[in-house]
Motif scaffolding. Structure first.
Motif, PDB file in Angstrom:
ATOM      1  N   THR A   1     -11.854  74.602 -62.351  1.00 15.45           N
ATOM      2  CA  THR A   1     -11.836  73.138 -62.381  1.00 15.45           C
ATOM      3  C   THR A   1     -11.886  72.686 -63.838  1.00 15.45           C
ATOM      4  N   ARG A   2     -11.639  71.398 -64.076  1.00 10.75           N
ATOM      5  CA  ARG A   2     -11.689  70.868 -65.450  1.00 10.75           C
ATOM      6  C   ARG A   2     -13.069  71.067 -66.063  1.00 10.75           C
ATOM      7  N   LYS A   3     -14.117  70.820 -65.273  1.00 10.32           N
ATOM      8  CA  LYS A   3     -15.491  70.973 -65.779  1.00 10.32           C
ATOM      9  C   LYS A   3     -15.782  72.437 -66.116  1.00 10.32           C
TER      10      LYS A   3
ATOM     11  N   GLU B   1     -13.553  74.641 -67.058  1.00  5.39           N
ATOM     12  CA  GLU B   1     -12.823  74.928 -68.292  1.00  5.39           C
ATOM     13  C   GLU B   1     -13.612  74.477 -69.515  1.00  5.39           C
ATOM     14  N   VAL B   2     -14.318  73.344 -69.390  1.00  2.00           N
ATOM     15  CA  VAL B   2     -15.127  72.839 -70.500  1.00  2.00           C
ATOM     16  C   VAL B   2     -16.323  73.755 -70.742  1.00  2.00           C
ATOM     17  N   LEU B   3     -16.946  74.255 -69.674  1.00  4.72           N
ATOM     18  CA  LEU B   3     -18.134  75.098 -69.808  1.00  4.72           C
ATOM     19  C   LEU B   3     -17.816  76.510 -70.287  1.00  4.72           C
ATOM     20  N   LEU B   4     -16.654  77.039 -69.925  1.00  8.31           N
ATOM     21  CA  LEU B   4     -16.333  78.446 -70.194  1.00  8.31           C
ATOM     22  C   LEU B   4     -16.509  78.857 -71.655  1.00  8.31           C
ATOM     23  N   PRO B   5     -16.020  78.089 -72.638  1.00 10.04           N
ATOM     24  CA  PRO B   5     -16.204  78.511 -74.033  1.00 10.04           C
ATOM     25  C   PRO B   5     -17.672  78.629 -74.432  1.00 10.04           C
ATOM     26  N   TYR B   6     -18.523  77.751 -73.897  1.00 13.11           N
ATOM     27  CA  TYR B   6     -19.947  77.825 -74.201  1.00 13.11           C
ATOM     28  C   TYR B   6     -20.566  79.072 -73.580  1.00 13.11           C
ATOM     29  N   ILE B   7     -20.104  79.411 -72.374  1.00 16.15           N
ATOM     30  CA  ILE B   7     -20.623  80.604 -71.697  1.00 16.15           C
ATOM     31  C   ILE B   7     -20.218  81.860 -72.450  1.00 16.15           C
TER      32      ILE B   7
ATOM     33  N   SER C   1     -27.241  68.350 -66.487  1.00 22.23           N
ATOM     34  CA  SER C   1     -28.502  68.966 -66.068  1.00 22.23           C
ATOM     35  C   SER C   1     -28.330  70.483 -66.054  1.00 22.23           C
ATOM     36  N   GLN C   2     -29.442  71.200 -66.240  1.00 21.01           N
ATOM     37  CA  GLN C   2     -29.382  72.672 -66.197  1.00 21.01           C
ATOM     38  C   GLN C   2     -28.932  73.151 -64.822  1.00 21.01           C
ATOM     39  N   LYS C   3     -29.316  72.410 -63.783  1.00 20.21           N
ATOM     40  CA  LYS C   3     -28.910  72.775 -62.421  1.00 20.21           C
ATOM     41  C   LYS C   3     -27.390  72.703 -62.275  1.00 20.21           C
ATOM     42  N   THR C   4     -26.781  71.639 -62.839  1.00 22.13           N
ATOM     43  CA  THR C   4     -25.319  71.501 -62.775  1.00 22.13           C
ATOM     44  C   THR C   4     -24.639  72.630 -63.540  1.00 22.13           C
ATOM     45  N   VAL C   5     -25.168  72.936 -64.725  1.00 21.05           N
ATOM     46  CA  VAL C   5     -24.597  74.028 -65.529  1.00 21.05           C
ATOM     47  C   VAL C   5     -24.705  75.344 -64.773  1.00 21.05           C
ATOM     48  N   SER C   6     -25.859  75.569 -64.142  1.00 24.73           N
ATOM     49  CA  SER C   6     -26.076  76.804 -63.382  1.00 24.73           C
ATOM     50  C   SER C   6     -25.073  76.925 -62.231  1.00 24.73           C
ATOM     51  N   CYS C   7     -24.831  75.816 -61.526  1.00 18.03           N
ATOM     52  CA  CYS C   7     -23.869  75.826 -60.412  1.00 18.03           C
ATOM     53  C   CYS C   7     -22.463  76.158 -60.907  1.00 18.03           C
TER      54      CYS C   7
ATOM     55  N   ARG D   1     -22.227  79.859 -61.891  1.00 17.97           N
ATOM     56  CA  ARG D   1     -22.074  80.710 -60.706  1.00 17.97           C
ATOM     57  C   ARG D   1     -20.646  80.648 -60.167  1.00 17.97           C
ATOM     58  N   SER D   2     -20.083  79.437 -60.137  1.00 14.04           N
ATOM     59  CA  SER D   2     -18.718  79.269 -59.635  1.00 14.04           C
ATOM     60  C   SER D   2     -17.715  80.013 -60.522  1.00 14.04           C
ATOM     61  N   ILE D   3     -17.917  79.941 -61.845  1.00 15.99           N
ATOM     62  CA  ILE D   3     -17.028  80.655 -62.778  1.00 15.99           C
ATOM     63  C   ILE D   3     -17.120  82.160 -62.530  1.00 15.99           C
TER      64      ILE D   3
END
Length: 203
Positions: free
Chosen positions: A146-148, A150-156, A172-178, A181-183
């Motif tokens: 998803t777009r979100k 894709e945004v998180l992947l470089p940080y991970i 939120s940390q909960k949103t990042v965690s979800c 996990r999806s990635i």
């Protein structure tokens, strides 16, 4: 104002000549500051900076992470990497370059493009460019992020934990965690090591 990041005297001399020859009429860039490390340019200055130009010849993941942090503070700041095609052969490096750089220019064909980019930036009409290696293109297409995500992947892949990512992206940390996990599920891995292996060993 422009910040030029380089520890190469030839690059600095070349940019000074370029400035005098090609963009001397662009008042936005009348002031240029040269630094050898991005950490030496104080964060207070970024409010006045229109562009950061980085002499990126060798792999430097820590520099890309520092630039990603700067970009998260000021998304309007234009980052230009002067690099070589070889820098895109490593998929993790490829992801980080595409995240931080609004433009990644091949050093062998850069002056004409740099002039065009800076003139567009001076006139506020610039557009981001993306370069993907074959492995990353295939992986990204198959993963259906998803777009979100894709945004998180470089940080991970840069090794940031959920708390750090939540701070950078105001989630939120909960949103990042979800999303993390999806990635992992989409790449069929259980952890960050598995993700690294997916990127490092896919050709």
């Amino acid at each position: 104002m422009i910040i030029v990041v380089t520890n190469c005297g030839l690059f600095k001399n070349g940019f000074e000549s370029f400035q005098e020859s090609y963009i001397c009429d662009c008042t936005s860039f009348s002031r240029v500051e040269y630094v050898t490390q991005i950490g030496k340019a104080s964060f207070q200055k970024y409010a006045q900076v229109k562009a950061i130009i980085v002499d990126y010849e060798q792999q430097d993941i820590s520099l890309l992470i520092a630039l990603m942090e700067i970009k998260s503070v000021d998304p309007e700041l234009t980052l230009i990497l002067m690099t070589r095609e070889a820098r895109f052969s490593n998929t993790i490096e490829n992801i980080l370059i595409n995240t931080v750089a609004d433009y990644a220019l091949n050093c062998t064909d850069s002056l004409r493009k740099l002039e065009r980019i800076l003139r567009e930036l001076h006139g506020c009409t610039q557009h981001k460019t993306i370069v993907k290696n074959t492995a990353w293109y295939r992986i990204e297409k198959a993963s259906n992020l998803t777009r979100k995500e894709e945004v998180l992947l470089p940080y991970i892949v840069s090794g940031k934990n959920n708390k750090e990512i939540s701070r950078y992206l105001n989630l939120s940390q909960k949103t990042v965690s979800c999303h993390r996990r999806s990635i992992y599920e989409k790449f069929k891995v259980n952890n960050l090591i598995g993700l690294y292996n997916t990127f490092c060993y896919t050709k």
